[in-house]
Scaffold this motif. Structure first.
Motif, PDB file in Angstrom:
ATOM      1  N   PHE A 212      -4.949   4.381  10.048  1.00  0.00           N
ATOM      2  CA  PHE A 212      -4.780   3.101  10.508  1.00  0.00           C
ATOM      3  C   PHE A 212      -5.630   2.187  11.579  1.00  0.00           C
ATOM      4  N   LEU A 213      -6.556   3.786  11.490  1.00  0.00           N
ATOM      5  CA  LEU A 213      -7.492   3.389  12.873  1.00  0.00           C
ATOM      6  C   LEU A 213      -9.042   2.363  12.089  1.00  0.00           C
TER       7      LEU A 213
ATOM      8  N   SER B 276       0.421  -0.918   0.177  1.00  0.00           N
ATOM      9  CA  SER B 276      -0.122   0.330  -0.360  1.00  0.00           C
ATOM     10  C   SER B 276       0.843   1.085  -0.097  1.00  0.00           C
ATOM     11  N   LEU B 277       1.428   1.399  -1.422  1.00  0.00           N
ATOM     12  CA  LEU B 277       2.098   3.142  -1.350  1.00  0.00           C
ATOM     13  C   LEU B 277       1.219   4.200  -0.644  1.00  0.00           C
ATOM     14  N   HIS B 278       0.125   4.474  -0.191  1.00  0.00           N
ATOM     15  CA  HIS B 278      -0.884   5.410   0.832  1.00  0.00           C
ATOM     16  C   HIS B 278       0.247   5.395   2.571  1.00  0.00           C
ATOM     17  N   HIS B 279       0.114   3.903   2.212  1.00  0.00           N
ATOM     18  CA  HIS B 279       0.225   3.334   3.961  1.00  0.00           C
ATOM     19  C   HIS B 279       1.377   4.275   4.229  1.00  0.00           C
ATOM     20  N   SER B 280       1.937   3.363   3.286  1.00  0.00           N
ATOM     21  CA  SER B 280       3.510   3.679   3.311  1.00  0.00           C
ATOM     22  C   SER B 280       4.029   5.005   3.420  1.00  0.00           C
ATOM     23  N   ALA B 281       3.731   5.852   2.455  1.00  0.00           N
ATOM     24  CA  ALA B 281       3.698   7.165   2.612  1.00  0.00           C
ATOM     25  C   ALA B 281       4.009   7.449   4.132  1.00  0.00           C
ATOM     26  N   ALA B 282       2.265   7.705   4.891  1.00  0.00           N
ATOM     27  CA  ALA B 282       1.639   8.206   5.975  1.00  0.00           C
ATOM     28  C   ALA B 282       2.322   7.290   6.882  1.00  0.00           C
ATOM     29  N   ALA B 283       3.381   5.938   7.093  1.00  0.00           N
ATOM     30  CA  ALA B 283       4.782   5.731   7.811  1.00  0.00           C
ATOM     31  C   ALA B 283       5.193   6.281   8.030  1.00  0.00           C
ATOM     32  N   ARG B 284       5.688   6.841   6.851  1.00  0.00           N
ATOM     33  CA  ARG B 284       7.500   7.692   6.834  1.00  0.00           C
ATOM     34  C   ARG B 284       7.598   8.947   7.363  1.00  0.00           C
ATOM     35  N   GLU B 285       6.155   9.597   7.521  1.00  0.00           N
ATOM     36  CA  GLU B 285       6.123  10.620   7.591  1.00  0.00           C
ATOM     37  C   GLU B 285       6.050  10.988   9.601  1.00  0.00           C
ATOM     38  N   ILE B 286       5.874   9.469  10.605  1.00  0.00           N
ATOM     39  CA  ILE B 286       6.053   9.383  11.326  1.00  0.00           C
ATOM     40  C   ILE B 286       7.400  10.190  11.997  1.00  0.00           C
ATOM     41  N   LYS B 287       7.476  10.630  13.091  1.00  0.00           N
ATOM     42  CA  LYS B 287       8.995  10.686  13.657  1.00  0.00           C
ATOM     43  C   LYS B 287       9.882   9.191  14.350  1.00  0.00           C
TER      44      LYS B 287
ATOM     45  N   VAL C 146      10.547   7.654  11.536  1.00  0.00           N
ATOM     46  CA  VAL C 146      10.566   6.900  11.127  1.00  0.00           C
ATOM     47  C   VAL C 146      11.935   7.070  10.130  1.00  0.00           C
ATOM     48  N   ARG C 147      13.090   6.979   8.978  1.00  0.00           N
ATOM     49  CA  ARG C 147      13.887   7.295   8.154  1.00  0.00           C
ATOM     50  C   ARG C 147      12.784   6.440   6.814  1.00  0.00           C
ATOM     51  N   ASP C 148      12.719   5.764   6.675  1.00  0.00           N
ATOM     52  CA  ASP C 148      12.159   4.562   5.286  1.00  0.00           C
ATOM     53  C   ASP C 148      11.059   3.683   5.963  1.00  0.00           C
ATOM     54  N   ALA C 149       9.452   3.419   5.541  1.00  0.00           N
ATOM     55  CA  ALA C 149       9.427   2.377   5.464  1.00  0.00           C
ATOM     56  C   ALA C 149       7.947   1.904   4.531  1.00  0.00           C
ATOM     57  N   LEU C 150       7.786   0.654   4.666  1.00  0.00           N
ATOM     58  CA  LEU C 150       6.717  -0.742   3.359  1.00  0.00           C
ATOM     59  C   LEU C 150       5.182  -0.955   3.914  1.00  0.00           C
ATOM     60  N   CYS C 151       4.299  -0.815   3.466  1.00  0.00           N
ATOM     61  CA  CYS C 151       3.010  -1.318   4.074  1.00  0.00           C
ATOM     62  C   CYS C 151       2.352  -2.529   3.715  1.00  0.00           C
ATOM     63  N   ALA C 152       2.305  -3.318   3.966  1.00  0.00           N
ATOM     64  CA  ALA C 152       2.087  -4.556   3.063  1.00  0.00           C
ATOM     65  C   ALA C 152       0.497  -4.748   3.987  1.00  0.00           C
ATOM     66  N   GLU C 153      -0.370  -4.686   2.533  1.00  0.00           N
ATOM     67  CA  GLU C 153      -1.786  -4.932   2.801  1.00  0.00           C
ATOM     68  C   GLU C 153      -2.367  -6.273   2.209  1.00  0.00           C
ATOM     69  N   LEU C 154      -3.201  -6.718   3.133  1.00  0.00           N
ATOM     70  CA  LEU C 154      -3.810  -8.536   3.399  1.00  0.00           C
ATOM     71  C   LEU C 154      -5.283  -7.635   3.801  1.00  0.00           C
ATOM     72  N   ARG C 155      -5.324  -9.587   3.484  1.00  0.00           N
ATOM     73  CA  ARG C 155      -7.071  -9.236   3.981  1.00  0.00           C
ATOM     74  C   ARG C 155      -6.929 -10.787   5.283  1.00  0.00           C
TER      75      ARG C 155
ATOM     76  N   ASP D 267     -11.599 -13.274   7.526  1.00  0.00           N
ATOM     77  CA  ASP D 267     -12.147 -13.103   8.067  1.00  0.00           C
ATOM     78  C   ASP D 267     -13.244 -11.585   7.439  1.00  0.00           C
ATOM     79  N   GLY D 268     -11.587 -10.896   6.426  1.00  0.00           N
ATOM     80  CA  GLY D 268     -12.438 -10.400   5.791  1.00  0.00           C
ATOM     81  C   GLY D 268     -11.568  -8.756   5.788  1.00  0.00           C
ATOM     82  N   ARG D 269     -11.855  -8.492   7.159  1.00  0.00           N
ATOM     83  CA  ARG D 269     -10.870  -7.105   7.798  1.00  0.00           C
ATOM     84  C   ARG D 269      -9.129  -7.688   7.152  1.00  0.00           C
ATOM     85  N   PRO D 270      -9.181  -5.832   6.983  1.00  0.00           N
ATOM     86  CA  PRO D 270      -7.797  -5.353   6.161  1.00  0.00           C
ATOM     87  C   PRO D 270      -6.731  -5.466   7.384  1.00  0.00           C
ATOM     88  N   GLN D 271      -5.785  -6.385   7.447  1.00  0.00           N
ATOM     89  CA  GLN D 271      -4.999  -6.191   8.089  1.00  0.00           C
ATOM     90  C   GLN D 271      -3.024  -5.453   7.394  1.00  0.00           C
TER      91      GLN D 271
END
Length: 285
Positions: free
Chosen positions: A209-210, A154-165, A167-176, A179-183
């Motif tokens: 991420f909420l 998830s490029l959008h979530h990865s970008a958000a994580a990179r903005e956190i104090k 964090v130098r770099d981040a990568l977010c993997a998106e799964l289901r 039960d079908g809920r996102p992880q």
């Protein structure tokens, strides 16, 4: 203890991985590599130049087994030919369950006739992954299993994580989940002195991420994750009941050829104790 002497049939990525693994195994010995006649006339490139090359396994002298490292569509013919020369075989072709059992039956008939063993499905999948799946199901008998290969990024979530104090770099993997809920699986490369607990709290409380199950893992370099050749996420969740709601998670990024080579070597160690005929690796261990 006498070392088990093995031939490697094929010199693709899997064949090279088997040679590398054999060189590091004190209880195993590399007899040489078997290639097609037009290829066997040439020495192997570095760092394999000293490895003996032959166009038939018989030219390598006495061997205790052969690691079949050819494309899946060629495996059955190659393995049958080896068995007809009374050479035990280990193979790890990535095939579906129906093809695996078809190959098992075909090789079993030859192996019994020639009084030698053969071990099939001794790779990552089928092989090691099947062992993890069976173990998860054994530990959580009632539940649902979810298997994902190469988790989506998830490029959008990865970008958000990179903005956190911190964090130098981040990568977010998106799964289901089952039960079908996102992880979300967030891999973070931290700046010097950054606190992982503080970063984790900041990630999970971010509005993006909420409401989603999120786990944060620290890694040395995010760039290496992005270049990884293979990834898998295996999860099993128990059905609701009394007591703890059981769950298990296996997440990994790895070289599938190196993993398959190591499993093949482990299977080769089982050859001396195997009965004549063809066997599934997952049953032997």
């Amino acid at each position: 203890m006498q070392r088990i002497r093995l031939a490697v049939v094929g010199f693709g990525r899997l064949g090279r991985a088997c040679i590398d693994a054999l060189r590091e195994a004190p209880d195993l010995e590399l007899a040489g590599v078997v290639r097609r006649p037009e290829q066997a006339r040439h020495a192997l490139p570095q760092p394999y130049a000293r490895v003996k090359v032959a166009d038939h396994v018989s030219a390598l002298g006495a061997v205790d087994g052969a690691l079949v490292c050819v494309p899946p569509e060629a495996m059955l013919d190659v393995a049958q030919e080896l068995l007809r020369h009374k050479v035990p075989v280990v193979e790890c072709a990535a095939v579906d369950e129906a093809t695996l059992h078809h190959n098992l039956e075909a090789l079993h008939a030859v192996a019994v006739d020639k009084k030698v063993p053969a071990i099939l499905g001794a790779g990552w999948s089928p092989g090691a992954l099947s062992l993890f799946q069976n173990l998860f199901q054994l530990l959580i008998p009632k539940g649902e299993t979810e298997l994902n290969h190469r988790p989506g990024v998830s490029l959008h979530h990865s970008a958000a994580a990179r903005e956190i104090k911190g964090v130098r770099d981040a990568l977010c993997a998106e799964l289901r989940g089952a039960d079908g809920r996102p992880q979300r699986y967030v891999y973070v490369e931290l700046q010097p002195g950054a606190d992982l607990d503080a970063v984790t709290r900041a990630v999970v409380s971010d509005p993006l991420f909420l409401g989603e199950e999120t786990q944060v893992f620290v890694v040395d370099r995010v760039a290496e994750l992005e270049q990884a050749g293979h990834g898998v996420v295996l999860s099993r969740r128990g059905t609701a009941g009394r007591g703890i709601h059981d769950s298990l998670l296996l997440e990994g990024r790895f070289d599938p050829y190196a993993f398959s080579a190591r499993i093949m070597l482990d299977a080769a160690r089982h050859l001396p104790a195997c009965k004549f005929g063809a066997h599934l690796y997952s049953v032997l261990v």
